[in-house]
Motif scaffolding. Structure first.
Motif, mmCIF file in Angstrom:
data_model
loop_
_atom_site.group_PDB
_atom_site.id
_atom_site.type_symbol
_atom_site.label_atom_id
_atom_site.label_comp_id
_atom_site.label_asym_id
_atom_site.label_seq_id
_atom_site.Cartn_x
_atom_site.Cartn_y
_atom_site.Cartn_z
ATOM 1 N N PRO A 108 0.804 -1.455 0.081
ATOM 2 C CA PRO A 108 0.006 0.097 -0.083
ATOM 3 C C PRO A 108 1.056 1.495 -0.019
ATOM 4 O O PRO A 108 0.616 2.186 -0.778
ATOM 5 C CB PRO A 108 -0.763 -0.088 1.425
ATOM 6 N N GLU A 109 2.226 1.249 0.749
ATOM 7 C CA GLU A 109 2.874 2.374 0.839
ATOM 8 C C GLU A 109 3.415 2.541 -0.630
ATOM 9 O O GLU A 109 3.523 3.940 -1.029
ATOM 10 C CB GLU A 109 3.919 2.095 1.818
ATOM 11 N N GLU A 110 3.778 1.828 -1.536
ATOM 12 C CA GLU A 110 4.210 1.918 -2.654
ATOM 13 C C GLU A 110 3.157 2.540 -3.671
ATOM 14 O O GLU A 110 3.577 3.512 -4.462
ATOM 15 C CB GLU A 110 4.596 0.570 -2.992
ATOM 16 N N ILE A 111 2.086 2.001 -3.438
ATOM 17 C CA ILE A 111 0.788 2.254 -4.266
ATOM 18 C C ILE A 111 0.524 3.936 -3.990
ATOM 19 O O ILE A 111 0.351 4.779 -5.036
ATOM 20 C CB ILE A 111 -0.606 1.748 -4.341
ATOM 21 N N GLU A 112 0.654 4.302 -2.546
ATOM 22 C CA GLU A 112 0.481 5.693 -2.220
ATOM 23 C C GLU A 112 1.743 6.717 -3.087
ATOM 24 O O GLU A 112 1.480 7.946 -3.387
ATOM 25 C CB GLU A 112 0.773 5.832 -0.614
ATOM 26 N N LEU A 113 2.815 6.229 -3.083
ATOM 27 C CA LEU A 113 4.114 6.789 -3.588
ATOM 28 C C LEU A 113 3.825 6.979 -5.284
ATOM 29 O O LEU A 113 4.135 8.223 -5.906
ATOM 30 C CB LEU A 113 5.302 6.030 -3.328
ATOM 31 N N MET A 114 3.438 6.023 -5.871
ATOM 32 C CA MET A 114 3.179 5.880 -7.330
ATOM 33 C C MET A 114 1.725 6.910 -7.621
ATOM 34 O O MET A 114 1.890 7.764 -8.423
ATOM 35 C CB MET A 114 2.758 4.636 -7.900
ATOM 36 N N GLN A 115 1.008 7.111 -6.690
ATOM 37 C CA GLN A 115 -0.195 7.805 -6.740
ATOM 38 C C GLN A 115 0.373 9.395 -6.795
ATOM 39 O O GLN A 115 0.047 10.276 -7.436
ATOM 40 C CB GLN A 115 -1.312 7.835 -5.581
ATOM 41 N N THR A 116 1.246 9.478 -5.807
ATOM 42 C CA THR A 116 1.969 11.040 -5.761
ATOM 43 C C THR A 116 2.535 11.121 -6.861
ATOM 44 O O THR A 116 2.333 12.473 -7.490
ATOM 45 C CB THR A 116 2.922 11.215 -4.562
ATOM 46 N N ALA A 117 3.257 10.486 -7.750
ATOM 47 C CA ALA A 117 4.071 10.579 -8.881
ATOM 48 C C ALA A 117 2.997 11.067 -10.005
ATOM 49 O O ALA A 117 2.992 11.815 -10.745
ATOM 50 C CB ALA A 117 4.803 9.073 -9.322
ATOM 51 N N CYS A 118 1.840 10.261 -9.957
ATOM 52 C CA CYS A 118 0.643 10.494 -10.924
ATOM 53 C C CYS A 118 0.172 11.751 -10.720
ATOM 54 O O CYS A 118 -0.253 12.437 -11.758
ATOM 55 C CB CYS A 118 -0.367 9.376 -10.697
ATOM 56 N N ASP A 119 -0.022 12.261 -9.343
ATOM 57 C CA ASP A 119 -0.644 13.530 -9.114
ATOM 58 C C ASP A 119 0.144 14.541 -9.543
ATOM 59 O O ASP A 119 -0.229 15.588 -9.993
ATOM 60 C CB ASP A 119 -1.040 13.646 -7.743
ATOM 61 N N ILE A 120 1.402 14.625 -9.452
ATOM 62 C CA ILE A 120 2.383 15.487 -9.861
ATOM 63 C C ILE A 120 2.418 15.431 -11.350
ATOM 64 O O ILE A 120 2.358 16.576 -12.086
ATOM 65 C CB ILE A 120 4.047 15.065 -9.628
ATOM 66 N N THR A 121 2.141 14.335 -12.180
ATOM 67 C CA THR A 121 2.343 14.307 -13.701
ATOM 68 C C THR A 121 0.877 15.005 -14.255
ATOM 69 O O THR A 121 0.985 15.684 -15.128
ATOM 70 C CB THR A 121 2.178 12.827 -14.023
ATOM 71 N N GLU A 122 -0.167 14.838 -13.497
ATOM 72 C CA GLU A 122 -1.453 15.709 -13.663
ATOM 73 C C GLU A 122 -0.937 16.944 -13.585
ATOM 74 O O GLU A 122 -1.693 18.002 -14.526
ATOM 75 C CB GLU A 122 -2.644 15.245 -12.631
ATOM 76 N N LYS A 123 -0.695 17.610 -12.699
ATOM 77 C CA LYS A 123 -0.259 18.898 -12.411
ATOM 78 C C LYS A 123 0.518 19.636 -13.752
ATOM 79 O O LYS A 123 0.071 20.611 -14.173
ATOM 80 C CB LYS A 123 0.534 19.401 -11.384
ATOM 81 N N GLY A 124 1.579 18.702 -14.094
ATOM 82 C CA GLY A 124 2.093 19.246 -15.149
ATOM 83 C C GLY A 124 1.380 19.319 -16.687
ATOM 84 O O GLY A 124 1.579 19.918 -17.265
#
Length: 430
Positions: free
Chosen positions: A181-197
């Motif tokens: 679950p912690e890894e999926i949370e980190l990947m969600q953060t990466a995806c959220d940053i990508t969304e902002k870009g």
């Protein structure tokens, strides 16, 4: 590091999973990557070897992890060796891991300076019968450079020729493919940053901008949100450039009427995201562009539904090919004769869609994961169909990252990133 420190409990769990798969009286060693020279006194930015990071959280050069579950001394069952820091290093290079900080990051109690490795390791090897070497066996690997890991293996075989040898990679493929679950949370953060870009470039893009200007806008947004930057070499491909699958020059001007294929995403804490969107340079799809775009989107949506526990990767790609064949027939790019007479080893649809639909993603963009075993819950895959039509100077690919669930459709980590034609056009014309 720019990212917020990850709780050591993740790495404790990861080590337990790895050691549970080890043979009795066996020892496993994992080395950091080298810092690679360019020329003169210049080097590439350091990138930690993902395996030692996965097992320890140590994000520093010249680090070695040793796992020996059956060591006589309990303190030697997990050991992290780090480079000894001093005042000179602190002034010239900045903060390095102290022994206390190394324990805080990794959850490993026994920390030695790197200079003690040979002595401690020799003593441990007198107890061990088997050593696990960490070779690169990824199905896409094409490494020509000798690594720090390679040099260790050569040296170890010379010094300890009587020991049996085992492979770490099959274990890592098995355990790294299923995310915590912690890894999926980190990947969600990466995806959220990508969304902002992506949202940033929707407002920025217009006829006359250059591909590298779009790249710069994305990088700005990624770094200001704690990312090191791109998870992989960014593709900003306008017009016919989109028909070059790994186009990375990003040096052409975007013209009115062009589509711009952007395969670009952020990393966060060494975890990757992987996004592709295709947008019109002038903010408006032509009827033909929209027709092809929506065909690709339908394939993506239908392919996503097939990513469930029990699915076999190779069989999944066959089914994705059938979906694409149907869409290409509808677009008039194939006819029934093309399909009836196709080469089964290179089906007709491959003329317009020549790559795979999905791959594992995680600490690597093309991540570890068992490809011949049934898919499992909490595996994370990309879904990225495309249609490439050089004669129409058009290439369209759409890609999201999804997490397989225990039941039902996968969870889309990129569900908030604009994807529908109408939404893209609306955001580009605000």
């Amino acid at each position: 590091m720019k990212y917020e420190q990850i709780k050591s409990s993740l790495f404790v769990k990861n080590r337990k999973k790895f050691m549970a798969e080890m043979q009795t009286k066996s020892i496993a060693v994992f080395n950091s990557n080298d810092i690679y020279p360019i020329s003169a006194d210049s080097t590439l930015p350091f990138e930690q070897h993902r395996d030692i990071f996965y097992l320890s959280g140590a994000d520093q050069e010249e680090t070695i992890l040793v796992l020996f579950p059956d060591a006589t001394a309990k303190k030697h069952r997990e050991i992290l060796f780090v480079r000894e820091t001093n005042e000179h290093i602190a002034i010239w290079e900045g903060e390095k891991l102290t022994k206390e900080k190394a324990t805080e990051v990794s959850g490993i109690e026994t920390i030695y300076w790197l200079q003690d490795f040979d002595k401690v390791f020799f003593d441990l090897m007198t107890e061990a019968e088997t050593i696990y070497f960490n070779t690169n066996e990824h199905y896409r690997q094409a490494v020509e450079t000798q690594t720090r890991e390679d040099r260790f293996i050569i040296d170890c075989k010379r010094k300890f020729p009587a020991h049996k040898v085992a492979k770490s990679n099959p274990i890592l493929q098995k355990i790294r493919g299923v995310k915590e679950p912690e890894e999926i949370e980190l990947m969600q953060t990466a995806c959220d940053i990508t969304e902002k870009g992506f949202r940033r470039v929707l407002g920025f893009t217009k006829p006359g901008v250059w591909e590298y200007e779009i790249e710069a806008e994305l990088l700005h947004e990624f770094i200001r949100n704690r990312s090191k930057g791109f998870a992989y070499s960014p593709i900003i491909a306008s017009g016919n450039n989109a028909n070059v699958l790994h186009y990375v020059e990003n040096n052409q001007q975007c013209k009115s009427g062009d589509l711009i294929l952007m395969d670009v995403a952020a990393e966060y804490a060494n975890y990757s995201s992987d996004l592709t969107r295709t947008i019109p340079a002038n903010g408006k799809f032509t009827p033909r562009q929209k027709e092809v775009y929506e065909a690709v989107l339908r394939v993506k949506n239908e392919a996503t539904k097939m990513l469930v526990p029990g699915t076999i990767w190779a069989e999944y790609h066959v089914e994705c090919g059938k979906l694409m064949t149907s869409e290409l027939l509808g677009l008039g790019l194939l006819d029934k004769a093309d399909v009836q007479n196709e080469n089964k080893d290179w089906p007709a649809y491959k003329k317009y869609f020549m790559h795979g639909t999905s791959h594992h993603i995680g600490l690597n963009t093309h991540d570890y994961g068992e490809l011949k075993a049934p898919m499992k819950a909490n595996m994370v895959f990309t879904v990225e169909p495309g249609i490439y039509i050089p004669e129409e100077k058009m290439g369209i690919r759409i890609e999201d990252d999804v997490v397989i669930q225990e039941s039902g459709e996968p969870f889309n980590l990129m569900a908030n990133i604009p994807i529908e034609v109408e939404e893209i056009e609306e955001l580009m014309n605000q």
